[in-house]
Design a protein around this motif. Structure first.
Motif, PDB file in Angstrom:
ATOM      1  N   MET A   1       0.832  -1.200   0.000  1.00  0.00           N
ATOM      2  CA  MET A   1       0.000   0.000   0.000  1.00  0.00           C
ATOM      3  C   MET A   1       0.872   1.258   0.000  1.00  0.00           C
ATOM      4  SD  MET A   1      -3.084   1.112   0.092  1.00  0.00           S
ATOM      5  CE  MET A   1      -4.003   2.530   0.487  1.00  0.00           C
ATOM      6  N   TRP A   4       2.450   1.861  -3.365  1.00  0.00           N
ATOM      7  CA  TRP A   4       1.528   2.435  -4.340  1.00  0.00           C
ATOM      8  C   TRP A   4       1.350   3.931  -4.090  1.00  0.00           C
ATOM      9  CZ3 TRP A   4      -3.070   5.069  -4.236  1.00  0.00           C
ATOM     10  CH2 TRP A   4      -3.706   5.219  -5.461  1.00  0.00           C
ATOM     11  N   THR A  12      -2.424  11.074  -5.938  1.00  0.00           N
ATOM     12  CA  THR A  12      -3.094  10.895  -4.647  1.00  0.00           C
ATOM     13  C   THR A  12      -3.290  12.242  -3.951  1.00  0.00           C
ATOM     14  OG1 THR A  12      -2.060   8.729  -4.445  1.00  0.00           O
ATOM     15  CG2 THR A  12      -2.995   9.678  -2.461  1.00  0.00           C
TER      16      THR A  12
END
Length: 50
Positions: A1, A4, A12
């Motif tokens: 996670m 990423w 993001t």
């Protein structure tokens, strides 16, 4: 996670801040605060009557 998130930090961050902006805009322009906003717009002019 975390890999990423690190690889897609730009996207993001953009999505996060865009979501925050939309939430603030919807909160500020909801109909129930219209009168309060109208009162706030005259704050700089109050007390200047001479």
């Amino acid at each position: 996670m975390i890999d990423w998130l690190a690889a897609n930090a730009g996207v993001t961050g953009l999505m996060f801040f865009f979501t925050v902006f939309l939430c603030i805009a919807f909160w500020a322009f909801r109909p129930s605060v219209k009168q309060q906003i109208e009162d706030y717009k005259n704050i700089p002019l109050t007390g200047d009557e001479k």
